[in-house]
Design a protein around this motif. Structure first.
Motif, PDB file in Angstrom:
ATOM      1  N   LYS A  76       0.804  -1.226   0.000  1.00 30.35           N
ATOM      2  CA  LYS A  76       0.000   0.000   0.000  1.00 30.35           C
ATOM      3  C   LYS A  76       0.834   1.272   0.000  1.00 30.35           C
ATOM      4  CE  LYS A  76      -0.668   0.364   5.026  1.00 30.35           C
ATOM      5  NZ  LYS A  76      -1.694   0.461   6.103  1.00 30.35           N
ATOM      6  N   ASN A  77       2.118   1.152   0.317  1.00 30.51           N
ATOM      7  CA  ASN A  77       2.991   2.325   0.366  1.00 30.51           C
ATOM      8  C   ASN A  77       3.811   2.517  -0.904  1.00 30.51           C
ATOM      9  OD1 ASN A  77       2.288   3.031   3.106  1.00 30.51           O
ATOM     10  ND2 ASN A  77       3.529   1.279   3.759  1.00 30.51           N
ATOM     11  N   LYS A  78       3.619   1.620  -1.873  1.00 33.61           N
ATOM     12  CA  LYS A  78       4.382   1.728  -3.123  1.00 33.61           C
ATOM     13  C   LYS A  78       3.442   1.931  -4.303  1.00 33.61           C
ATOM     14  CE  LYS A  78       8.347  -1.087  -1.666  1.00 33.61           C
ATOM     15  NZ  LYS A  78       9.175  -2.295  -1.971  1.00 33.61           N
ATOM     16  N   LYS A  79       3.839   2.824  -5.205  1.00 35.87           N
ATOM     17  CA  LYS A  79       3.010   3.101  -6.372  1.00 35.87           C
ATOM     18  C   LYS A  79       2.970   1.886  -7.298  1.00 35.87           C
ATOM     19  CE  LYS A  79       3.086   8.120  -6.739  1.00 35.87           C
ATOM     20  NZ  LYS A  79       3.291   9.275  -7.644  1.00 35.87           N
ATOM     21  N   ILE A  80       1.842   1.726  -7.943  1.00 36.47           N
ATOM     22  CA  ILE A  80       1.667   0.634  -8.899  1.00 36.47           C
ATOM     23  C   ILE A  80       1.410   1.209 -10.280  1.00 36.47           C
ATOM     24  CG2 ILE A  80       0.810  -1.056  -7.244  1.00 36.47           C
ATOM     25  CD1 ILE A  80      -2.023  -0.304  -8.052  1.00 36.47           C
ATOM     26  N   HIS A  81       1.754   0.447 -11.300  1.00 31.25           N
ATOM     27  CA  HIS A  81       1.412   0.795 -12.686  1.00 31.25           C
ATOM     28  C   HIS A  81       0.273  -0.127 -13.098  1.00 31.25           C
ATOM     29  CE1 HIS A  81       5.529   2.752 -13.839  1.00 31.25           C
ATOM     30  NE2 HIS A  81       4.960   3.299 -12.790  1.00 31.25           N
ATOM     31  N   MET A  82      -0.752   0.448 -13.687  1.00 33.95           N
ATOM     32  CA  MET A  82      -1.936  -0.347 -14.022  1.00 33.95           C
ATOM     33  C   MET A  82      -2.640   0.247 -15.226  1.00 33.95           C
ATOM     34  SD  MET A  82      -3.203  -3.034 -12.424  1.00 33.95           S
ATOM     35  CE  MET A  82      -4.629  -4.092 -12.549  1.00 33.95           C
ATOM     36  N   LYS A  83      -3.175  -0.598 -16.079  1.00 35.14           N
ATOM     37  CA  LYS A  83      -4.023  -0.131 -17.176  1.00 35.14           C
ATOM     38  C   LYS A  83      -5.467  -0.116 -16.682  1.00 35.14           C
ATOM     39  CE  LYS A  83      -1.234  -1.680 -21.104  1.00 35.14           C
ATOM     40  NZ  LYS A  83      -0.941  -0.339 -21.609  1.00 35.14           N
ATOM     41  N   VAL A  84      -6.123   1.029 -16.834  1.00 37.01           N
ATOM     42  CA  VAL A  84      -7.527   1.129 -16.426  1.00 37.01           C
ATOM     43  C   VAL A  84      -8.356   1.550 -17.636  1.00 37.01           C
ATOM     44  CG1 VAL A  84      -6.991   1.664 -14.025  1.00 37.01           C
ATOM     45  CG2 VAL A  84      -7.249   3.514 -15.657  1.00 37.01           C
ATOM     46  N   PRO A  85      -9.599   1.081 -17.709  1.00 34.12           N
ATOM     47  CA  PRO A  85     -10.448   1.409 -18.861  1.00 34.12           C
ATOM     48  C   PRO A  85     -10.922   2.854 -18.845  1.00 34.12           C
ATOM     49  CG  PRO A  85     -11.664   0.119 -17.259  1.00 34.12           C
ATOM     50  CD  PRO A  85     -10.249   0.151 -16.775  1.00 34.12           C
ATOM     51  N   LEU A  86     -11.213   3.364 -20.024  1.00 32.50           N
ATOM     52  CA  LEU A  86     -11.796   4.693 -20.182  1.00 32.50           C
ATOM     53  C   LEU A  86     -13.292   4.546 -20.443  1.00 32.50           C
ATOM     54  CD1 LEU A  86      -9.119   6.349 -22.520  1.00 32.50           C
ATOM     55  CD2 LEU A  86      -9.324   6.593 -20.034  1.00 32.50           C
ATOM     56  N   HIS A  87     -14.100   5.306 -19.725  1.00 33.00           N
ATOM     57  CA  HIS A  87     -15.545   5.324 -19.945  1.00 33.00           C
ATOM     58  C   HIS A  87     -15.924   6.669 -20.559  1.00 33.00           C
ATOM     59  CE1 HIS A  87     -16.775   2.010 -16.839  1.00 33.00           C
ATOM     60  NE2 HIS A  87     -15.893   1.591 -17.721  1.00 33.00           N
ATOM     61  N   PHE A  88     -16.406   6.636 -21.786  1.00 31.17           N
ATOM     62  CA  PHE A  88     -16.741   7.865 -22.499  1.00 31.17           C
ATOM     63  C   PHE A  88     -18.191   8.250 -22.211  1.00 31.17           C
ATOM     64  CE2 PHE A  88     -13.235   5.902 -24.685  1.00 31.17           C
ATOM     65  CZ  PHE A  88     -12.408   6.971 -25.000  1.00 31.17           C
ATOM     66  N   ILE A  89     -18.390   9.511 -21.811  1.00 35.77           N
ATOM     67  CA  ILE A  89     -19.732   9.973 -21.469  1.00 35.77           C
ATOM     68  C   ILE A  89     -20.091  11.249 -22.248  1.00 35.77           C
ATOM     69  CG2 ILE A  89     -19.653   8.956 -19.162  1.00 35.77           C
ATOM     70  CD1 ILE A  89     -19.052  11.748 -18.051  1.00 35.77           C
ATOM     71  N   GLU A 103      -8.186   2.377 -23.027  1.00 36.61           N
ATOM     72  CA  GLU A 103      -7.626   2.233 -21.688  1.00 36.61           C
ATOM     73  C   GLU A 103      -6.370   3.081 -21.598  1.00 36.61           C
ATOM     74  OE1 GLU A 103      -6.798  -1.922 -21.190  1.00 36.61           O
ATOM     75  OE2 GLU A 103      -5.058  -1.881 -22.513  1.00 36.61           O
ATOM     76  N   VAL A 104      -5.940   3.353 -20.386  1.00 31.99           N
ATOM     77  CA  VAL A 104      -4.766   4.201 -20.209  1.00 31.99           C
ATOM     78  C   VAL A 104      -3.914   3.639 -19.073  1.00 31.99           C
ATOM     79  CG1 VAL A 104      -5.977   5.758 -18.620  1.00 31.99           C
ATOM     80  CG2 VAL A 104      -4.000   6.601 -19.911  1.00 31.99           C
ATOM     81  N   ASP A 105      -2.601   3.728 -19.231  1.00 31.78           N
ATOM     82  CA  ASP A 105      -1.647   3.236 -18.242  1.00 31.78           C
ATOM     83  C   ASP A 105      -1.421   4.327 -17.207  1.00 31.78           C
ATOM     84  OD1 ASP A 105       0.105   1.608 -16.979  1.00 31.78           O
ATOM     85  OD2 ASP A 105       1.701   1.714 -18.473  1.00 31.78           O
ATOM     86  N   ILE A 106      -1.710   4.028 -15.945  1.00 30.03           N
ATOM     87  CA  ILE A 106      -1.586   5.037 -14.898  1.00 30.03           C
ATOM     88  C   ILE A 106      -0.624   4.576 -13.809  1.00 30.03           C
ATOM     89  CG2 ILE A 106      -3.946   5.872 -15.291  1.00 30.03           C
ATOM     90  CD1 ILE A 106      -4.674   4.395 -12.632  1.00 30.03           C
ATOM     91  N   SER A 107      -0.251   5.536 -12.959  1.00 25.22           N
ATOM     92  CA  SER A 107       0.586   5.260 -11.798  1.00 25.22           C
ATOM     93  C   SER A 107      -0.076   5.909 -10.586  1.00 25.22           C
ATOM     94  CB  SER A 107       1.990   5.829 -12.004  1.00 25.22           C
ATOM     95  OG  SER A 107       2.761   5.723 -10.820  1.00 25.22           O
ATOM     96  N   ILE A 141     -11.627   5.574 -15.674  1.00 25.63           N
ATOM     97  CA  ILE A 141     -11.517   7.032 -15.779  1.00 25.63           C
ATOM     98  C   ILE A 141     -12.570   7.518 -16.762  1.00 25.63           C
ATOM     99  CG2 ILE A 141     -10.065   8.951 -16.565  1.00 25.63           C
ATOM    100  CD1 ILE A 141      -7.650   7.361 -15.545  1.00 25.63           C
ATOM    101  N   SER A 142     -13.382   8.467 -16.323  1.00 27.14           N
ATOM    102  CA  SER A 142     -14.428   9.019 -17.181  1.00 27.14           C
ATOM    103  C   SER A 142     -13.840  10.054 -18.139  1.00 27.14           C
ATOM    104  CB  SER A 142     -15.520   9.675 -16.340  1.00 27.14           C
ATOM    105  OG  SER A 142     -16.222   8.715 -15.596  1.00 27.14           O
TER     106      SER A 142
END
Length: 207
Positions: free
Chosen positions: A97-110, A131-135, A145-146
């Motif tokens: 929980k104290n270390k940043k992670i890299h993750m792909k999350v989907p984009l929801h278009f509204i 989708e977008v790769d986040i940290s 992410i909307s």
């Protein structure tokens, strides 16, 4: 969404053992990362197969219970059978929980239907990224992410820098200076042809 999954410890190793495991309706898997040694586990295939259909399962911190002990993990890799609806193997990574992670999350278009490019100009939204790769830190990980298209006009493009990100979240590409396009609105050729025809009076009687 909090997703809980369960598994049992796996003691037998090798291709033969994995094949027998799959034949009994189980899936071989592994947990790695953190300060602990990698741990081989086995999971119920049907339960896992149905959870894999959930979008959030691929972009959430999962609570994995192994023999009664819970760990926070991320789904990192899935191996599927080339033509059967069968999961062959999955990899999970432990989360600190104290270390940043890299993750792909989907984009929801509204609000695409309310945008000037669609509502007024008759354009069509093109999703360049889905989708977008986040940290971020694990507690800040969003399920999606909307992307609000309400102000997007025809011929214009929305970029990564235009996204409204949750607190503590950054996009990997933008941090590296790559302001990649996310979505745009294009006018179909048929609509352009209709406009041109209306403008040059082609509907008038020809001599």
């Amino acid at each position: 969404m909090k997703i809980e999954i369960s598994a049992d410890k796996r003691t037998l190793q090798g291709k033969g053992a994995s094949r027998r495991l799959r034949g009994s309706g189980k899936v071989p898997a592994i947990i790695y990362g953190g300060e602990q040694e990698p741990q081989s586990i086995e999971m119920d295939h049907n339960d896992l197969f149905h959870k894999l259909k959930l979008e959030a399962f691929h972009a959430s911190i999962l609570s994995l219970s192994v023999a009664g002990e819970k760990e926070q993990v991320l789904l990192r890799d899935i191996q599927m059978h080339p033509f059967k609806h069968q999961v062959l193997h999955v990899d999970f990574q432990r989360v600190d929980k104290n270390k940043k992670i890299h993750m792909k999350v989907p984009l929801h278009f509204i609000n695409a239907e309310s945008s000037p490019g669609v509502k007024t100009s008759g354009g069509i939204v093109t999703h360049i990224l889905t989708e977008v790769d986040i940290s971020c830190l694990p507690d800040d990980l969003p399920e999606f992410i909307s992307v609000d298209l309400v102000e997007l006009t025809a011929g214009h493009t929305l970029h990564l820098s235009d996204l409204v990100l949750p607190k503590g979240v950054e996009t990997i590409a933008l941090a590296r200076g790559d302001n990649a396009p996310v979505a745009t609105i294009v006018i179909p050729r048929s609509a352009l042809s209709d406009e041109a025809a209306a403008g040059d009076g082609s509907g008038a009687e020809k001599k």
